[in-house]
Design an enzyme around this catalytic site. Structure first.
Site, PDB file in Angstrom:
ATOM      1  N   LEU A 121     -39.390 115.518 -30.007  1.00 39.72           N
ATOM      2  CA  LEU A 121     -39.269 116.898 -30.435  1.00 39.72           C
ATOM      3  C   LEU A 121     -38.238 117.564 -29.534  1.00 39.72           C
ATOM      4  O   LEU A 121     -38.138 117.237 -28.350  1.00 39.72           O
ATOM      5  CB  LEU A 121     -40.610 117.638 -30.319  1.00 39.72           C
ATOM      6  CG  LEU A 121     -41.774 117.118 -31.160  1.00 39.72           C
ATOM      7  CD1 LEU A 121     -43.036 117.936 -30.872  1.00 39.72           C
ATOM      8  CD2 LEU A 121     -41.453 117.169 -32.645  1.00 39.72           C
ATOM      9  N   ASP A 122     -37.466 118.503 -30.072  1.00 32.78           N
ATOM     10  CA  ASP A 122     -36.522 119.238 -29.246  1.00 32.78           C
ATOM     11  C   ASP A 122     -37.262 119.916 -28.099  1.00 32.78           C
ATOM     12  O   ASP A 122     -38.459 120.230 -28.202  1.00 32.78           O
ATOM     13  CB  ASP A 122     -35.804 120.303 -30.075  1.00 32.78           C
ATOM     14  CG  ASP A 122     -34.933 119.698 -31.164  1.00 32.78           C
ATOM     15  OD1 ASP A 122     -34.457 118.569 -30.966  1.00 32.78           O
ATOM     16  OD2 ASP A 122     -34.751 120.361 -32.202  1.00 32.78           O
ATOM     17  N   LYS A 123     -36.548 120.165 -27.025  1.00 34.61           N
ATOM     18  CA  LYS A 123     -37.153 120.779 -25.840  1.00 34.61           C
ATOM     19  C   LYS A 123     -37.981 122.014 -26.205  1.00 34.61           C
ATOM     20  O   LYS A 123     -39.111 122.172 -25.728  1.00 34.61           O
ATOM     21  CB  LYS A 123     -36.057 121.166 -24.843  1.00 34.61           C
ATOM     22  CG  LYS A 123     -36.555 121.942 -23.639  1.00 34.61           C
ATOM     23  CD  LYS A 123     -35.414 122.384 -22.738  1.00 34.61           C
ATOM     24  CE  LYS A 123     -35.924 123.256 -21.596  1.00 34.61           C
ATOM     25  NZ  LYS A 123     -34.806 123.722 -20.728  1.00 34.61           N
TER      26      LYS A 123
END
Length: 312
Positions: A121-123
């Site tokens: 998942l993106d940050k």
């Protein structure tokens, strides 16, 4: 130029970074401008830092564990947590936390820098994600993600309300021709499909969607929502907020200001369903949106109620 250390040929970006970090000298004087002209007969010395062990180390970081057995671990990732080490984020990642939690045996699964990681998942995207604890689980999960044989759903709070009840975005994604760090809808991209349906509308501000991934490309939901003119609130890369002049009254404009100040994309991986990669058991895990997204719902609810009462 004379080098104090021998190494493989360096890229332009690597050389630039070294110069900016004061690792180049000219006749004994430190330089920090990569654009400085080279002087004839000057002696340049570039100092290369000692190699750093790339193997991530375990760190005692908090983990919200949703499920765990000998083969897999499912966690509810908070926004702000980087999944695996990368330039600029060598420590404090989910990988560091998983190594501490699962033990050093994890480091031998799936590569040095991404042990156990089969997706990410993106940050600044929160929500449910899975990691492998054994080589067999890693191999099988990797195959499942490659064939898109999972049920992956997200909640996304997008700008605007004129979007309808449901729909499909079938638009190929690839690197942007204008910014190589961004993704974009492009004719030569890889096929990407997002199914969406409306959960709730917050007129005149936003709509809460459930987005289901048929494919799983980098930034897929973020780019697809922007592509149909409904970018995700708080998205610093693909977001596009409405103008204050488009709001009908002062209360709406104040609420818009609060929504525009959000620091991360309002995107949460809410559901993950799959067959256990070792024993085949059907599993499904759901996590509620975190408090920051719930706070946005409350901000809009208050503004909507105030406008309905005529007290603005």
């Amino acid at each position: 130029m004379a080098f104090q250390n021998k190494e493989q040929p360096l890229s332009r970006s690597r050389l630039k970074a070294l110069i900016l970090n004061h690792q180049l000298s000219e006749n004994g004087k430190t330089l920090s401008d990569p654009a400085a002209a080279v002087k004839p007969e000057a002696i340049y010395v570039l100092t290369l830092p000692k190699p750093v062990d790339p193997t991530p180390k375990g760190e005692n970081l908090p983990l919200d564990v949703v499920f765990e057995d000998r083969d897999i671990i499912v966690i509810n990732k908070p926004a702000g947590l980087v999944v695996h080490p990368a330039p600029g984020s060598q420590t404090g990642t989910l990988v560091n936390a998983l190594i501490a939690h699962c033990g050093e045996s994890l480091t031998g699964i799936g590569g040095v820098l991404r042990p156990g990681i089969v997706h990410r998942l993106d940050k600044d995207t929160s929500g449910v994600m899975i990691a492998a604890k054994t080589a067999l689980a890693h191999a099988n999960l990797t195959s499942m993600f490659a064939s898109h044989d999972l049920d992956r759903r997200y909640q996304a709070l997008v700008w605007g309300t004129e979007i309808g009840r449901d729909g499909i975005v079938d638009a190929p994604l690839g690197r942007s021709n204008h910014d190589r760090k961004k993704q974009a809808v492009t004719a030569n991209g890889r096929r990407a499909i997002t199914h969406w349906q409306t959960i709730r509308s917050f007129p005149p501000f936003a709509t809460l969607l459930e987005c289901r991934l048929e494919t799983g490309r980098t930034h897929q939901i973020r780019v697809h929502m922007a592509h149909i003119g409904r970018s995700i609130i708080g998205d610093p890369i693909y977001g596009r907020a409405p103008r204050a002049s488009q709001m009908p009254d002062a209360t709406a404009r104040i609420c818009l200001g609060e929504l525009r100040s959000v620091k991360r994309q309002a995107l949460h991986a809410t559901h993950l369903g799959f067959a256990h990669p070792v024993n085949g058991e059907a599993l499904a895990f759901t996590t509620a949106p975190p408090t920051d997204m719930l706070g946005l719902f409350q901000v809009m609810d208050k503004a909507i109620a105030k406008r309905a009462s005529g007290k603005f």
